[in-house]
Scaffold this motif. Structure first.
Motif, mmCIF file in Angstrom:
data_model
loop_
_atom_site.group_PDB
_atom_site.id
_atom_site.type_symbol
_atom_site.label_atom_id
_atom_site.label_comp_id
_atom_site.label_asym_id
_atom_site.label_seq_id
_atom_site.Cartn_x
_atom_site.Cartn_y
_atom_site.Cartn_z
ATOM 1 N N PHE A 25 36.505 87.056 27.502
ATOM 2 C CA PHE A 25 36.308 86.155 28.633
ATOM 3 C C PHE A 25 37.594 86.005 29.452
ATOM 4 C CE2 PHE A 25 35.416 82.308 30.945
ATOM 5 C CZ PHE A 25 34.050 82.362 31.156
ATOM 6 N N TYR A 56 27.397 81.545 40.675
ATOM 7 C CA TYR A 56 27.734 82.166 39.392
ATOM 8 C C TYR A 56 28.756 81.346 38.603
ATOM 9 C CZ TYR A 56 25.089 86.257 40.772
ATOM 10 O OH TYR A 56 24.063 87.103 41.138
ATOM 11 N N GLN A 65 34.319 77.420 32.691
ATOM 12 C CA GLN A 65 33.427 78.581 32.723
ATOM 13 C C GLN A 65 33.111 79.060 31.308
ATOM 14 O OE1 GLN A 65 34.519 81.814 35.409
ATOM 15 N NE2 GLN A 65 35.781 80.387 36.586
ATOM 16 N N TRP A 69 29.468 79.126 29.635
ATOM 17 C CA TRP A 69 28.902 80.408 29.181
ATOM 18 C C TRP A 69 28.565 80.370 27.699
ATOM 19 C CZ3 TRP A 69 31.349 84.103 25.856
ATOM 20 C CH2 TRP A 69 30.631 85.282 25.708
ATOM 21 N N VAL A 73 25.106 81.004 25.689
ATOM 22 C CA VAL A 73 24.931 82.046 24.663
ATOM 23 C C VAL A 73 24.285 81.461 23.410
ATOM 24 C CG1 VAL A 73 26.197 83.550 23.067
ATOM 25 C CG2 VAL A 73 26.789 83.525 25.493
ATOM 26 N N PHE A 78 22.481 84.504 28.266
ATOM 27 C CA PHE A 78 23.751 85.200 28.494
ATOM 28 C C PHE A 78 24.093 85.260 29.984
ATOM 29 C CE2 PHE A 78 25.089 87.489 24.492
ATOM 30 C CZ PHE A 78 24.229 86.809 23.660
ATOM 31 N N GLY A 79 23.323 84.602 30.812
ATOM 32 C CA GLY A 79 23.611 84.583 32.249
ATOM 33 C C GLY A 79 22.861 85.675 32.998
ATOM 34 N N PRO A 301 29.339 88.694 33.817
ATOM 35 C CA PRO A 301 28.359 88.287 32.787
ATOM 36 C C PRO A 301 27.841 89.470 31.973
ATOM 37 C CG PRO A 301 27.849 87.277 34.904
ATOM 38 C CD PRO A 301 28.902 88.292 35.169
ATOM 39 N N GLN A 304 30.568 90.655 29.494
ATOM 40 C CA GLN A 304 30.649 89.711 28.372
ATOM 41 C C GLN A 304 29.480 89.886 27.414
ATOM 42 O OE1 GLN A 304 32.590 86.403 31.366
ATOM 43 N NE2 GLN A 304 30.584 86.035 30.474
#
Length: 335
Positions: A25, A56, A65, A69, A73, A78-79, A301, A304
């Motif tokens: 990240f 976003y 962030q 995120w 998860v 997971f976006g 995203p 990641q």
């Protein structure tokens, strides 16, 4: 003892995943390049950029962030991919089976080739056969998988074009698949026309991945076999009249294969990592190929999500190998 070992490995696995998530990240956010600017056409206004940043979540601090995120998860969210505008988890699950099929086929090739040459080398120890196997193993090991990929493309894609060297399956074929595991599903459906087409696409990248691993397996297993073949219980088997092949297969192989089992598990994770470059070389539609596209597009995203799934695969494989080793080794099971 086994349960305690499992719980410790499980805790280690969670800590490892969290560490990977933090590192990835932070690294991809401090790396140069603005994904929002890459998405927008020339002439986009500051308001357009600010609106997309807010969409976003890129207008918040890195710490904010990260925890937004991470909480997603944990819930299985997971976006959304910035470049593909689709759910990241769906994209990953759509490509992951192709990579797993490729890695499993490569592993089967490596174990078969490495195991066979190891047994042959141990049986013919001290002869020209063993020397030839050692030379071939050294050559296979000294060339990395992506270079093997280039060699195979030249040989079987240009000089003798008998295999497909691009894509996963021929587009003109009827694809009745329910899952994304095309190769295994075609076998289950007895659609051998599809199986052959998939194999023609998969064979060269799988061979490129398998050759270095086969060399490692061959050398380690042969050395283990040679040590075990000098033990008393193996010598006794020879006295009873067993042939050398029977002695190896029935008496020596089980004990000699334990170190190799651990190595295969560890190397399988590297083999999956190697799919990233090899898939790109062969335009194979797997997760590794998608990872490179995500990096090029600065799709945060998606990067990641892919890295976290790869990390999860690595720790699960290591956990499975560790548990299997403990089950096969009584000293670890009861120690």
């Amino acid at each position: 003892m086994l349960l305690q070992r499992f719980l410790i490995r499980l805790l280690t696995m969670l800590i490892t995943l969290f560490g990977v998530a933090v590192v990835v990240f932070v690294v991809i956010r401090v790396a140069p390049g603005d994904p929002i600017a890459m998405m927008l056409p020339p002439g986009a206004t500051d308001d357009d950029i600010a609106r997309l940043r807010a969409l976003y979540g890129l207008d918040k601090t890195i710490v904010q962030q990260f925890f937004i995120w991470l909480s997603g998860v944990v819930r299985g969210d997971f976006g959304t991919s910035i470049s593909l505008r689709q759910d990241v988890l769906g994209l990953v699950f759509n490509r992951l089976p192709a990579t797993l099929e490729l890695a499993i086929v490569a592993l089967i090739m490596a174990v078969t080739l490495g195991g066979t040459t190891a047994i042959l080398g141990a049986r013919e120890r001290g002869t020209a056969v063993e020397a030839g196997i050692d030379i071939a193993s050294g050559a296979a090991l000294s060339i990395p998988d992506f270079l093997w990929g280039l060699v195979l493309i030249l040989l079987f894609g240009v000089l003798v074009p008998i295999f497909d060297i691009s894509g996963r399956v021929s587009p003109q074929l009827d694809l009745p698949f329910v899952t994304q595991f095309y190769f295994f599903e075609s076998l289950m459906r007895l659609r051998f026309d599809l199986t052959w087409d998939l194999l023609k696409h998969m064979l060269m990248p799988a061979v490129a991945l398998a050759l270095p691993l086969a060399a490692i397996i061959s050398q380690l297993l042969k050395q283990s076999l040679k040590e075990v073949l000098d033990l008393d219980y193996v010598v006794l088997a020879r006295v009873k009249g067993f042939s050398e092949t029977q002695v190896i297969l029935r008496e020596a192989l089980k004990n000699a294969s334990l170190p190799t089992l651990t190595l295969v598990g560890v190397q399988f994770t590297f083999l999956i990592g190697g799919t990233v470059i090899v898939e790109r070389l062969f335009s194979y539609e797997g997760l590794g190929n998608m990872a490179i596209d995500a990096v090029i597009n600065r799709d945060l995203p998606l990067i990641q999500g892919i890295v976290l799934v790869f990390a999860l695969l690595f720790v699960l494989i290591n956990l499975a190998v560790d548990m299997m080793y403990a089950l096969l080794n009584p000293r670890l099971r009861h120690g």
